[in-house]
Design a protein around this motif. Structure first.
Motif, short mmCIF file in Angstrom:
data_model
loop_
_atom_site.label_atom_id
_atom_site.label_comp_id
_atom_site.label_asym_id
_atom_site.label_seq_id
_atom_site.Cartn_x
_atom_site.Cartn_y
_atom_site.Cartn_z
N HIS A 52 0.82 -1.21 0.00
CA HIS A 52 0.00 0.00 0.00
C HIS A 52 0.86 1.26 0.00
O HIS A 52 0.43 2.31 -0.52
CB HIS A 52 -0.98 -0.01 1.18
CG HIS A 52 -2.16 -0.89 0.96
ND1 HIS A 52 -3.13 -0.60 0.02
CD2 HIS A 52 -2.54 -2.06 1.53
CE1 HIS A 52 -4.05 -1.57 0.03
NE2 HIS A 52 -3.72 -2.48 0.93
N HIS A 57 -1.27 4.41 -1.39
CA HIS A 57 -2.54 4.49 -0.67
C HIS A 57 -2.29 4.96 0.76
O HIS A 57 -3.18 5.48 1.42
CB HIS A 57 -3.20 3.11 -0.60
CG HIS A 57 -3.60 2.60 -1.96
ND1 HIS A 57 -3.65 1.26 -2.26
CD2 HIS A 57 -3.94 3.25 -3.09
CE1 HIS A 57 -4.02 1.11 -3.52
NE2 HIS A 57 -4.21 2.30 -4.05
N ASP A 58 -1.08 4.76 1.21
CA ASP A 58 -0.72 5.07 2.60
C ASP A 58 0.35 6.16 2.57
O ASP A 58 1.33 6.06 1.84
CB ASP A 58 -0.19 3.80 3.27
CG ASP A 58 0.10 3.97 4.75
OD1 ASP A 58 -0.08 5.10 5.28
OD2 ASP A 58 0.50 2.99 5.39
N ARG A 84 0.12 8.24 -9.10
CA ARG A 84 -0.41 6.88 -8.97
C ARG A 84 -1.33 6.57 -10.14
O ARG A 84 -1.28 5.51 -10.74
CB ARG A 84 -1.18 6.76 -7.65
CG ARG A 84 -1.80 5.40 -7.43
CD ARG A 84 -2.62 5.33 -6.14
NE ARG A 84 -3.87 6.08 -6.26
CZ ARG A 84 -4.35 6.89 -5.32
NH1 ARG A 84 -3.70 7.05 -4.19
NH2 ARG A 84 -5.49 7.52 -5.49
N ASN A 85 -2.22 7.53 -10.45
CA ASN A 85 -3.17 7.31 -11.54
C ASN A 85 -2.45 7.08 -12.86
O ASN A 85 -2.90 6.32 -13.71
CB ASN A 85 -4.11 8.52 -11.70
CG ASN A 85 -5.09 8.61 -10.53
OD1 ASN A 85 -5.20 7.67 -9.74
ND2 ASN A 85 -5.78 9.72 -10.41
N ILE A 109 -14.32 3.10 -15.75
CA ILE A 109 -14.27 4.14 -14.74
C ILE A 109 -12.87 4.71 -14.49
O ILE A 109 -12.74 5.94 -14.32
CB ILE A 109 -14.97 3.70 -13.42
CG1 ILE A 109 -15.43 4.95 -12.68
CG2 ILE A 109 -14.14 2.84 -12.54
CD1 ILE A 109 -16.59 4.75 -11.79
N PRO A 110 -11.80 3.92 -14.51
CA PRO A 110 -10.48 4.55 -14.31
C PRO A 110 -10.16 5.53 -15.44
O PRO A 110 -9.50 6.54 -15.22
CB PRO A 110 -9.50 3.37 -14.32
CG PRO A 110 -10.33 2.15 -14.14
CD PRO A 110 -11.68 2.46 -14.68
N SER A 112 -12.40 7.32 -17.09
CA SER A 112 -13.22 8.53 -16.89
C SER A 112 -12.58 9.42 -15.82
O SER A 112 -12.59 10.64 -15.91
CB SER A 112 -14.64 8.10 -16.53
OG SER A 112 -15.08 8.70 -15.37
N TYR A 113 -11.95 8.80 -14.80
CA TYR A 113 -11.28 9.59 -13.76
C TYR A 113 -10.01 10.25 -14.29
O TYR A 113 -9.53 11.21 -13.72
CB TYR A 113 -10.93 8.71 -12.56
CG TYR A 113 -12.13 8.28 -11.73
CD1 TYR A 113 -12.12 7.07 -11.06
CD2 TYR A 113 -13.25 9.09 -11.63
CE1 TYR A 113 -13.21 6.67 -10.30
CE2 TYR A 113 -14.34 8.70 -10.87
CZ TYR A 113 -14.32 7.49 -10.20
OH TYR A 113 -15.40 7.11 -9.45
N ARG A 114 -9.50 9.71 -15.42
CA ARG A 114 -8.31 10.31 -16.03
C ARG A 114 -8.68 11.25 -17.17
O ARG A 114 -7.86 11.64 -17.97
CB ARG A 114 -7.38 9.21 -16.54
CG ARG A 114 -6.64 8.49 -15.42
CD ARG A 114 -6.21 7.09 -15.85
NE ARG A 114 -5.48 6.39 -14.81
CZ ARG A 114 -6.04 5.80 -13.74
NH1 ARG A 114 -7.35 5.83 -13.58
NH2 ARG A 114 -5.30 5.19 -12.84
N ARG A 157 -9.07 -4.11 -15.30
CA ARG A 157 -9.26 -2.73 -14.87
C ARG A 157 -7.93 -2.11 -14.42
O ARG A 157 -7.67 -0.94 -14.65
CB ARG A 157 -10.26 -2.71 -13.71
CG ARG A 157 -10.63 -1.33 -13.23
CD ARG A 157 -11.58 -1.38 -12.05
NE ARG A 157 -10.93 -2.00 -10.89
CZ ARG A 157 -11.54 -2.25 -9.74
NH1 ARG A 157 -12.82 -1.97 -9.62
NH2 ARG A 157 -10.88 -2.81 -8.74
#
Lengths: 229, 825
Positions: A52, A57-58, A84-85, A109-110, A112-114, A157
């Motif tokens: 993580h 994430h951390d 990260r993205n 969805i990933p 669309s977030y980009r 994904r």
């Protein structure tokens, strides 16, 4: 070229009376591009915590973390998220698909977030569905898929936005052995195509798919060793 | 955005229970707001349906020294203002009138008005057929023309296209219909707080003014309202200054008419006069529905917080996949706004039904209520409120979830994040806020209800049960007015009343029957000045001017008014007998505080010029005439046999349901005169109820809102405690395994609820203490800090909240310890 460089990475949680509980102690790791590394160790060794941290994430750790040439330890949380993205895909043990979205929408969805535009998203998702041979399942919801199929979608994904680094936390932990083999074969193929993979696993068999094992125990690295293939 | 809407819809469809409760909550809250917006829009905001209504003003006079305010003007005064008041482009006089419309299958009493020819151009509304009055048609002998309303044209004449030009029989006289006014046109509008017809019905016939020679001579005979249009460049203040100058000139020119000082006239903006009295009540209602909306938002926020906890994993995945905080916010707010818009749609339907019901109950007694509807402006405001509400109740849960702790949420067996403690605090705070707001509303409703109940139970000074009333207006053709200005003569009228009462008294079930020119609590009034024998009129002091009632002898028997001294009127008190009067004890106390008023004499004439004296023969107990909450005023009574009247109200006391006498009474009246209708038939109970109808409306509405708030607060408590039980299932299992009994578990859960209720109640009491001051103006005989009301409401709210928490608490005691222990803590 070095993909990941960790130096003196430590992670701890404060306890009562000014004491601390160390999850990770003085972690130094270098991972090169194209490697397939397995992190192993008993429960509580700090494997998932390390993963993580690698996946950003951390943020509660100390030390130095280089992703390529980028000094992650100097970045703010928002900058880390952007990095990260762009560069990392993550595969979870529990798949973590979104239950209210179809397979198609979970893959989309990933992107669309980009901020990938709609027509481009459609093209990429179509390619990925084809590549993973799940075109016929695109309108199904996760609850309509088997565990193996769900993890397949999870892996699809994770790589849909072409990350340089794929992190996998016990990717076959909730699967039958045959399903697990399929996933590990897939990882092997992705690695052969150039994706750097770091997995956390309890399974020696799964670890054998990679070319290096890092052993953790009580937060310390015990003995990294190479597997000759 | 479309994908967010799709996902939000799917999420709601998957949880129909949550969606139904949320939409129902929003429907109630937004529906209540829509209703009040509609009321405010129609009653206060929407301009009156005339051309440039902001330039319209009413002119009322006052005699400050006699406590007379907003009184009408006399014909000579109107004519003087027409010539002298240059700040206006037009000025018109008007008065209510009733007409007996003959012909057709049955005679009908129609509400009407006599108006100046200048009225219709002044208001700027054109007829849909024909024309309005010409100036030449104003005046005796030329006024045989009428304009009717579209409503009457359709109802009575089936929209006859040839009606204009035809003749109608009104009060036994022929009038030519010259025009039809559109349905939206209404004038005069019932005016609150003004002497005269407070609850006048909508006018359907307009006739030109025709001042009689007597009226033109009597400067002090005031019965006409005045409406004027200010010039564009003239403000109300400027107009007032000019009017003050004119009044000063009158006082100098006619000292006898303006004795005693304190005479004046004032300009009143028309819109303000129509609905100004409702402003406070509507403001309080608006505050109440805003509270209800806030409570609903708090409720929904707590439900969404619980939902957010359950969605923590999903939100963490989205962040791990690249969603920024704004995207997560947008996703969650989309869901809440979608809920709010759906709730608003249902709320609009509820509002339309509610307003329909309100109009049916109160349209007669609340001006412009018939115009209230959910129009485009209200829909736009509702939509904005809905979106705002959705954002408001969605924001707290959305913000609390926008930055999930990824590691805990994404790990295998992850129990959720440490934001759980923060969410619990938020949830508890929201429920405390709900309880506090609900308490404020309940206290307000409780105070109004107590006030209304006290008002209803006031002894008005008469017995209002079992009495039927009906208005009778005699036509001037068949029943000519007395030739003298002092009302004596008019035998035809007197004989009619006598015969009508004789016949009605013989009907089965009739205990007593009498007539009066004005009923108590009806909103109508009549007053006249008089002189007292032996008291010299001081030119600098105003003469006595008190409320006058012309009645038949049995009137007091019908109302069961108590005789304190002397006697009631008898049939022998006729035109040939000595003139008599009866006074009430308020008048006796005012003018003969230390002597017996029986035998004293008063006169309407100038006491220096051979007056006709009236001897006081009786003193009756005062009745409340102007309102149940208004102390009785001095009144005096005169027998109709000595002062003929063409319009009276028949009052019949019955031994059975008085409404059952309606047909029989109508039959008896029409057996005397087939062309004579009776009108406005209602019981005295209904008259009394109508007099407090605006208060009733406030009580009902505030009561409904308070109950909604209570239900929402109970639902809020239920939800929070249910969630608490769910969260603490493992802990409860451990406690039970260690020996906790059912009562211990109940104490644990209900104890938590008690803490929330306690804090909420304490805050609510403080808020109520400050906010109930705003209600003081609406309360009668109840203080804004009535301890009993505060106490009862607190107990009711606490009991409801505890009941709401008892159900989940009971569920917790039934948990199997082994299952509870294996539940993820």
């Amino acid at each position: 070229m070095r993909m990941i460089g960790l130096s003196h990475i430590e992670r701890f949680f404060p306890l009562a009376k000014a004491k601390f509980f160390y999850v990770l102690r003085d972690i130094d790791i270098d991972i090169q591009e194209g490697e397939f590394v397995s992190i192993m160790g008993p429960s509580g060794a700090g494997k998932s915590s390390l993963l993580h941290i690698l996946g950003m994430h951390d943020h509660g750790w100390s030390g130095e973390y280089f992703l390529g040439d980028t000094a992650v330890h100097h970045l703010k949380a928002k900058e880390r998220a952007t990095l990260r993205n762009e560069q990392i895909g993550f595969v979870f043990q529990q798949y973590h698909l979104l239950d209210d979205l179809t397979v198609y929408e979970n893959l989309e969805i990933p992107l669309s977030y980009r901020k990938v535009n709609k027509s481009e998203r459609a093209a990429i998702v179509a390619d990925t569905l084809d590549r993973f041979q799940i075109v016929g399942k695109k309108d199904l919801y996760p609850s309509q898929l088997s565990g193996g199929q769900q993890q397949l979608v999870g892996v699809a994904r994770a790589i849909i936005s072409n990350p340089k680094l794929l992190l996998a936390d016990e990717p076959t932990g909730n699967l039958h052995s045959s399903q697990g083999e399929e996933i590990m074969d897939l990882f092997k193929r992705l690695n052969a195509e150039g994706t750097t993979i770091v997995q956390v696993t309890h399974s020696e068999k799964n670890a054998a798919y990679g070319n290096r094992i890092i052993q953790l125990r009580d937060g310390w690295i015990v003995e990294p060793h190479n597997l000759n293939h | 955005m479309l994908s967010e809407i799709k996902v939000a819809l799917r999420g709601l469809v998957k949880t129909p229970g949550f969606a139904a409760i949320a939409i129902a909550t929003l429907a109630l809250a937004i529906g209540a707001n829509t209703s009040v917006f509609s009321l405010i829009n129609a009653l206060l905001v929407r301009p009156l349906p005339y051309q440039q209504p902001s330039k319209l003003v009413l002119i009322w006079e006052r005699f400050a020294a006699q406590g007379l305010d907003r009184i009408p003007v006399s014909p000579p005064e109107y004519l003087d203002l027409e010539n002298q008041f240059h700040g206006c482009t037009n000025i018109a006089a008007f008065n209510y009138e009733t007409f007996n419309l003959g012909g057709g299958d049955f005679p009908e009493r129609i509400s009407g008005a006599v108006v100046s020819a200048a009225l219709f151009p002044l208001l700027g509304v054109e007829p849909i057929k024909g024309r309005t009055f010409a100036r030449e048609e104003q005046g005796e002998g030329h006024d045989d023309v009428i304009v009717i309303s579209e409503r009457l044209w359709k109802r009575r004449f089936n929209s006859d296209p040839l009606l204009v030009g035809k003749s109608l029989l009104l009060n036994g006289r022929s009038y030519t219909v010259i025009g039809v006014m559109p349905a939206k046109f209404e004038f005069p509008i019932p005016l609150f707080g003004v002497q005269g017809n407070q609850f006048a019905e909508r006018v359907d016939i307009w006739k030109p003014i025709a001042f009689t020679p007597v009226e033109l001579k009597e400067r002090g005979s005031r019965s006409y309202g005045l409406i004027a249009r200010l010039r564009p460049e003239v403000s109300a203040a400027t107009a007032q200054a000019e009017l003050d100058t004119i009044i000063s000139n009158w006082i100098r020119a006619y000292p006898d008419n303006y004795r005693g000082g304190g005479f004046g006239a004032k300009v009143y903006p028309f819109q303000d006069q129509v609905v100004g009295g409702m402003r406070t009540g509507l403001a309080i209602l608006l505050g109440a529905v805003v509270f209800v909306l806030l409570i609903a938002c708090a409720n929904l926020a707590t439900m969404l917080l619980a939902r957010a906890s359950a969605r923590e994993r999903e939100l963490a995945i989205r962040v791990a996949l690249g969603a920024g905080p704004w995207r997560l916010l947008r996703q969650m707010l989309t869901e809440s706004v979608l809920l709010a818009l759906t709730g608003a749609g249902a709320g609009i339907v509820l509002s339309i039904w509610g307003l329909d019901l309100l109009k049916r109950i109160s349209a007669r007694t609340v001006p412009r209520l018939a115009e209230v509807n959910v129009d485009l402006e209200v829909l736009v405001i509702t939509a904005i409120v809905a979106v705002g509400t959705g954002i408001l109740f969605g924001l707290i849960p959305a913000l609390s979830s926008a930055k999930p702790e990824l590691t805990e949420a994404l790990k295998e067996g992850g129990r959720g994040s440490t934001t759980g403690a923060r969410r619990n605090l938020l949830r508890n705070s929201l429920v405390v806020a709900e309880i506090a707001l609900a308490l404020v509303l309940l206290v307000g409703a409780g105070l109004l209800l107590k006030s209304y109940t006290r008002l209803q139970n006031i002894d008005p000074g008469f017995d209002r049960r079992s009495v039927l009333t009906a208005e009778i207006h005699l036509s001037e053709t068949k029943y000519p007015a007395p030739a003298n200005a002092d009302y004596r003569g008019g035998e035809a009228m007197i004989n009619f009343w006598s015969e009508a009462l004789r016949r009605v008294r013989q009907l089965p079930g009739v205990e007593a029957a009498g007539c009066t020119i004005v009923l108590p609590l009806s909103g109508s009034n009549s007053d006249s000045s008089f002189a007292i024998e032996g008291r010299t009129l001081d030119p600098n002091e105003p003469g006595p001017d008190e409320e006058l009632r012309v009645i038949t002898p049995d009137y007091f028997k019908v109302l069961k008014t108590q005789l304190l001294r002397g006697r009631f009127f008898a049939d022998s008190d006729n035109a040939e007998a000595a003139q008599v009067a009866i006074i009430n004890d308020a008048l006796a106390r005012k003018y003969w505080p230390n002597e017996d008023a029986i035998g004293k004499r008063i006169t309407f004439d100038d006491p220096r010029k051979d007056p006709k004296w009236l001897t006081i023969v009786g003193i009756v107990r005062s009745v409340r005439h102007r309102g149940l909450d208004v102390e009785p005023q001095p009144e005096y009574y005169i027998p109709v046999a000595q002062r003929a009247e063409s319009s009276m109200i028949l009052a019949v006391r019955s031994t059975q349901d008085p409404r059952s006498l309606t047909s029989a009474v109508r039959r008896e009246i029409q057996s005397i005169d087939p062309d004579q209708p009776i009108a406005n038939v209602r019981t005295l109970d209904a008259v009394t109820a109508d007099s407090i109808a605006p208060r009733r409306m406030s009580v009902v509405l505030l009561g409904v809102f308070a109950v909604i708030a209570l239900v929402l607060a109970a639902v809020g408590i239920f939800g929070v405690i249910s969630y608490l039980v769910l969260q603490r299932t493992h802990e409860i299992g451990v406690r039970m395994a260690l020996g906790a009994q059912r009562a211990d578990v109940l104490r644990l859960v209900v104890g938590h609820a008690l803490k929330l209720v306690g804090v909420g109640t304490a805050i609510g009491l403080v808020l109520a203490f400050f906010s109930t001051r705003a209600l003081a103006v609406l309360l009668y005989n109840v203080g804004a800090f009535d301890v009993a009301t505060f106490a009862i409401v607190t107990v009711v709210l606490a009991a409801t909240a505890l009941l709401a928490s008892y159900i989940p608490a009971l569920r917790a005691t039934k948990a199997d310890p082994m299952i509870a222990l294996s539940h993820n803590a």
